[in-house]
Design a protein around this motif. Sequence first.
Motif, PDB file in Angstrom:
ATOM      1  N   PHE A  30       0.848  -1.182   0.000  1.00 26.11           N
ATOM      2  CA  PHE A  30       0.000   0.000   0.000  1.00 26.11           C
ATOM      3  C   PHE A  30       0.880   1.226   0.000  1.00 26.11           C
ATOM      4  N   GLY A  34      -3.416   9.057  -3.521  1.00 29.91           N
ATOM      5  CA  GLY A  34      -4.674   8.635  -4.114  1.00 29.91           C
ATOM      6  C   GLY A  34      -4.512   7.478  -5.080  1.00 29.91           C
ATOM      7  N   HIS A  35      -5.560   7.253  -5.824  1.00 29.23           N
ATOM      8  CA  HIS A  35      -5.586   6.164  -6.796  1.00 29.23           C
ATOM      9  C   HIS A  35      -4.712   6.522  -7.985  1.00 29.23           C
ATOM     10  N   ARG A  36      -3.599   5.806  -8.121  1.00 31.69           N
ATOM     11  CA  ARG A  36      -2.681   6.040  -9.231  1.00 31.69           C
ATOM     12  C   ARG A  36      -1.797   4.815  -9.393  1.00 31.69           C
ATOM     13  N   PHE A  37      -0.994   4.796 -10.419  1.00 32.20           N
ATOM     14  CA  PHE A  37      -0.064   3.699 -10.676  1.00 32.20           C
ATOM     15  C   PHE A  37       1.249   4.325 -11.131  1.00 32.20           C
ATOM     16  N   ASP A  38       1.964   4.940 -10.175  1.00 28.65           N
ATOM     17  CA  ASP A  38       3.187   5.659 -10.521  1.00 28.65           C
ATOM     18  C   ASP A  38       4.368   4.705 -10.696  1.00 28.65           C
TER      19      ASP A  38
END
Length: 55
Positions: A30, A34-38
């Motif tokens: 985790f 926020g919601h992302r895919f870095d």
Amino acid sequence: MRSSIRPAADERLAQRYQLAGSPHAYVGEFFDGGHRFDVMMQDAAFAYLAAWLRP
């Protein structure tokens, strides 16, 4: 930075993998934000997939 929060769903999944005799096969990661895919998340995901999907 990775979050120290461990949602209930993650705990249940970890327990199920433990009961199945494969606790090492589950990784719950985790990340703060926020919601992302870095890139950091991608690196972690692709490393996991490379380890488990190799023939």
